[in-house]
Scaffold this motif. Structure first.
Motif, PDB file in Angstrom:
ATOM      1  N   THR A 137       0.650  -1.223   0.093  1.00  0.00           N
ATOM      2  CA  THR A 137      -0.038  -0.211   0.096  1.00  0.00           C
ATOM      3  C   THR A 137       1.004   1.119   0.034  1.00  0.00           C
ATOM      4  OG1 THR A 137      -0.178  -0.201   2.462  1.00  0.00           O
ATOM      5  CG2 THR A 137      -2.123  -0.916   1.191  1.00  0.00           C
ATOM      6  N   GLY A 138       2.017   1.261   0.405  1.00  0.00           N
ATOM      7  CA  GLY A 138       2.901   2.320   0.695  1.00  0.00           C
ATOM      8  C   GLY A 138       3.829   2.596  -0.871  1.00  0.00           C
ATOM      9  N   LYS A 139       3.652   1.709  -1.795  1.00  0.00           N
ATOM     10  CA  LYS A 139       4.220   1.844  -3.266  1.00  0.00           C
ATOM     11  C   LYS A 139       3.437   2.537  -4.130  1.00  0.00           C
ATOM     12  CE  LYS A 139       6.607  -2.843  -2.495  1.00  0.00           C
ATOM     13  NZ  LYS A 139       6.834  -3.984  -3.183  1.00  0.00           N
ATOM     14  N   PRO A 140       4.088   3.246  -5.220  1.00  0.00           N
ATOM     15  CA  PRO A 140       3.256   4.049  -6.035  1.00  0.00           C
ATOM     16  C   PRO A 140       2.496   3.106  -6.977  1.00  0.00           C
ATOM     17  CG  PRO A 140       5.483   4.003  -6.754  1.00  0.00           C
ATOM     18  CD  PRO A 140       5.487   3.273  -5.357  1.00  0.00           C
ATOM     19  N   MET A 141       1.404   3.769  -7.611  1.00  0.00           N
ATOM     20  CA  MET A 141       0.754   2.869  -8.662  1.00  0.00           C
ATOM     21  C   MET A 141       1.691   2.289  -9.812  1.00  0.00           C
ATOM     22  SD  MET A 141      -2.769   2.495  -8.113  1.00  0.00           S
ATOM     23  CE  MET A 141      -3.527   2.721  -9.628  1.00  0.00           C
ATOM     24  N   LEU A 142       1.493   1.145 -10.355  1.00  0.00           N
ATOM     25  CA  LEU A 142       2.324   0.738 -11.495  1.00  0.00           C
ATOM     26  C   LEU A 142       2.222   1.306 -12.779  1.00  0.00           C
ATOM     27  CD1 LEU A 142       2.264  -3.181 -10.868  1.00  0.00           C
ATOM     28  CD2 LEU A 142       3.969  -1.716 -10.262  1.00  0.00           C
ATOM     29  N   TYR A 143       0.713   1.790 -12.899  1.00  0.00           N
ATOM     30  CA  TYR A 143       0.417   2.590 -14.252  1.00  0.00           C
ATOM     31  C   TYR A 143      -0.952   3.130 -13.742  1.00  0.00           C
ATOM     32  CZ  TYR A 143      -1.486  -1.952 -15.131  1.00  0.00           C
ATOM     33  OH  TYR A 143      -2.228  -3.069 -15.058  1.00  0.00           O
ATOM     34  N   PRO A 144      -1.422   4.107 -14.646  1.00  0.00           N
ATOM     35  CA  PRO A 144      -2.667   4.658 -14.458  1.00  0.00           C
ATOM     36  C   PRO A 144      -3.696   3.562 -14.610  1.00  0.00           C
ATOM     37  CG  PRO A 144      -1.561   6.229 -15.694  1.00  0.00           C
ATOM     38  CD  PRO A 144      -0.658   4.953 -15.458  1.00  0.00           C
ATOM     39  N   ARG A 145      -4.986   3.519 -13.637  1.00  0.00           N
ATOM     40  CA  ARG A 145      -5.786   2.557 -13.499  1.00  0.00           C
ATOM     41  C   ARG A 145      -6.292   2.188 -14.910  1.00  0.00           C
ATOM     42  NH1 ARG A 145     -10.630   5.575 -13.164  1.00  0.00           N
ATOM     43  NH2 ARG A 145     -10.217   7.617 -12.363  1.00  0.00           N
ATOM     44  N   GLY A 146      -6.593   1.377 -15.481  1.00  0.00           N
ATOM     45  CA  GLY A 146      -7.299   0.920 -16.579  1.00  0.00           C
ATOM     46  C   GLY A 146      -6.220   0.869 -18.028  1.00  0.00           C
ATOM     47  N   GLU A 147      -5.046   1.222 -17.814  1.00  0.00           N
ATOM     48  CA  GLU A 147      -4.263   1.585 -18.858  1.00  0.00           C
ATOM     49  C   GLU A 147      -4.006   0.338 -19.772  1.00  0.00           C
ATOM     50  OE1 GLU A 147      -0.857   4.550 -18.957  1.00  0.00           O
ATOM     51  OE2 GLU A 147       0.302   2.832 -18.870  1.00  0.00           O
ATOM     52  N   ARG A 148      -3.652  -0.589 -18.912  1.00  0.00           N
ATOM     53  CA  ARG A 148      -3.348  -2.022 -19.761  1.00  0.00           C
ATOM     54  C   ARG A 148      -3.359  -3.005 -18.738  1.00  0.00           C
ATOM     55  NH1 ARG A 148       1.759   0.475 -18.044  1.00  0.00           N
ATOM     56  NH2 ARG A 148       3.368  -0.866 -16.778  1.00  0.00           N
ATOM     57  N   PHE A 149      -3.029  -4.251 -19.400  1.00  0.00           N
ATOM     58  CA  PHE A 149      -3.122  -5.398 -18.634  1.00  0.00           C
ATOM     59  C   PHE A 149      -1.770  -6.048 -18.102  1.00  0.00           C
ATOM     60  CE2 PHE A 149      -2.387 -10.068 -18.462  1.00  0.00           C
ATOM     61  CZ  PHE A 149      -3.379 -10.461 -17.922  1.00  0.00           C
ATOM     62  N   GLN A 150      -1.638  -6.323 -16.639  1.00  0.00           N
ATOM     63  CA  GLN A 150      -0.420  -6.841 -16.024  1.00  0.00           C
ATOM     64  C   GLN A 150      -0.894  -7.520 -14.838  1.00  0.00           C
ATOM     65  OE1 GLN A 150       2.768  -3.948 -15.437  1.00  0.00           O
ATOM     66  NE2 GLN A 150       3.917  -5.217 -13.982  1.00  0.00           N
ATOM     67  N   TYR A 151      -0.388  -8.751 -15.077  1.00  0.00           N
ATOM     68  CA  TYR A 151      -0.718  -9.804 -13.897  1.00  0.00           C
ATOM     69  C   TYR A 151      -0.578  -9.244 -12.577  1.00  0.00           C
ATOM     70  CZ  TYR A 151      -1.717 -14.153 -11.602  1.00  0.00           C
ATOM     71  OH  TYR A 151      -1.773 -15.098 -10.605  1.00  0.00           O
ATOM     72  N   ASN A 152      -1.453  -9.461 -11.704  1.00  0.00           N
ATOM     73  CA  ASN A 152      -1.207  -8.592 -10.303  1.00  0.00           C
ATOM     74  C   ASN A 152      -1.709  -9.299  -9.361  1.00  0.00           C
ATOM     75  OD1 ASN A 152      -1.937  -6.528  -8.026  1.00  0.00           O
ATOM     76  ND2 ASN A 152      -0.940  -5.201  -9.522  1.00  0.00           N
ATOM     77  N   ASN A 153      -0.884  -9.813  -8.350  1.00  0.00           N
ATOM     78  CA  ASN A 153      -1.237 -10.562  -7.014  1.00  0.00           C
ATOM     79  C   ASN A 153      -2.077  -9.648  -5.927  1.00  0.00           C
ATOM     80  OD1 ASN A 153      -0.154 -13.187  -7.410  1.00  0.00           O
ATOM     81  ND2 ASN A 153       1.669 -11.878  -7.874  1.00  0.00           N
ATOM     82  N   SER A 154      -1.629  -8.356  -5.901  1.00  0.00           N
ATOM     83  CA  SER A 154      -2.244  -7.617  -5.046  1.00  0.00           C
ATOM     84  C   SER A 154      -3.818  -7.177  -5.039  1.00  0.00           C
ATOM     85  CB  SER A 154      -1.317  -6.176  -4.916  1.00  0.00           C
ATOM     86  OG  SER A 154      -0.056  -6.249  -4.123  1.00  0.00           O
TER      87      SER A 154
END
Length: 336
Positions: A137-154
């Protein structure tokens, strides 16, 4: 056909092929407990790692069908918790389809081995979804929401937290009552590694330096979360597919949506498309193949449903054997 010939002679775990409720092949091999040479059987419970995401997806879709949440609802609306640097406008649909961009506590583009997570943070602390929040939760977003597909455990940890808040109970308790019990999955559950029930396999990691094996108890979460970690039997996984496709868990329309391309770009023949909680393989000659999979240290799991011929395949190994290679052989021999 001699189905056993499809499997590598050295495969350790359980394999099951069922077509239209007829068992074509079922076999267990290797040891559930290596020191005492306790054999794996078809009743052995295997860890399934990330495969458990499919159960969370079903729970969320059930909540949507009952109107308690909606695909367009946001994290800010649904979760009564501090989101840190996560965008509160991320939606349920984006979490389901791995397009949310939330920080991933296990970012596979950065870390190659899951057990690297526990170098500085003890794995025995991970027993609830909330125990993972400090890792992302303290890390930055990987990319703007909805921008692309990237497998994500969180994303699936957050979905399990949503399920818990909407249901008013722990996510695994909800899944037990509303998924596992409904399908007759009497041997499936989320078990703590230091309190495993009977017939659970130990999971082994090969150590090249000493040419022997160690268990994975210090390499994975102490108990499963929304990101994965359910223990299953091969038969229970077959029963899950049957319950899903026969309409006992979700409406036919929702099952159709779940098994339809919702995210991805098709760039990879096996991991190019994603539905809700399942991977999809494009099939130009008919309906797409759907599967869910998991991989942790000492754990490999894959189960696939072919809607064109009614075939369900389950492959689980407690030595991390290559279930993906075995599944490709099954497709080549039985899907034409």
């Amino acid at each position: 056909m001699e189905f056993e010939s499809l499997l590598d002679n050295g495969f350790r775990g359980a394999a099951c092929l069922v077509q239209n409720r007829e068992v074509l092949f079922a076999k267990a091999s290797g040891f559930a407990g290596l020191p005492n040479e306790t054999p794996n059987t078809l009743e052995t419970k295997f860890a399934s790692a990330s495969a458990g995401k499919v159960f969370v997806a079903v729970g969320i879709l059930q909540m949507i069908e009952t109107g308690r949440i909606a695909l367009g609802d946001t994290l800010g609306k649904l979760l009564d918790m501090e989101l840190g640097r996560i965008d509160p406008e991320v939606t349920v649909r984006q979490l389901l389809t791995h397009t949310a961009g939330v920080p991933d506590y296990f970012d596979e583009s950065v870390m190659s081995e899951y057990e690297e997570l526990w170098t500085d943070y003890p794995n025995y602390k991970i027993r609830r979804n909330s125990d993972l929040f400090p890792l992302f939760t303290g890390k930055p977003m990987l990319y703007p929401r909805g921008e692309r597909f990237q497998y994500n455990n969180s994303g699936y940890v957050l979905l399990a937290a949503i399920l818990e808040q909407a249901a008013g109970m722990d996510f695994d308790q909800y899944l037990q009552v509303n998924v596992f019990d409904v399908c007759g999955m009497t041997s499936t559950g989320y078990y703590a590694l230091d309190k495993l029930p009977a017939k659970c396999a130990n999971h082994y990691i090969y150590c090249p330096d000493t040419e022997d094996f160690r268990t994975n108890i210090f390499s994975v979460d102490a108990k499963g979360t929304g990101a994965g970690g359910a223990f299953v039997t091969a038969g229970d996984v077959v029963r899950f597919w049957q319950g899903l496709t026969e309409g006992r868990l979700l409406s036919p329309a929702m099952v159709s949506d779940m098994l339809r391309k919702q995210g991805g770009d098709g760039g990879d023949p096996e991991e190019g498309w994603y539905g809700y909680g399942v991977w999809l393989i494009d099939n130009p000659k008919g309906r797409d193949f759907a599967y869910f999979q998991g991989c942790d240290p000492g754990v490999s799991f894959l189960s696939e449903y072919n809607p064109n011929n009614g075939m369900i395949s389950v492959l689980a190994s407690n030595y991390g054997d290559n279930v993906w290679r075995e599944m490709r052989k099954i497709r080549a021999a039985l899907y034409s």
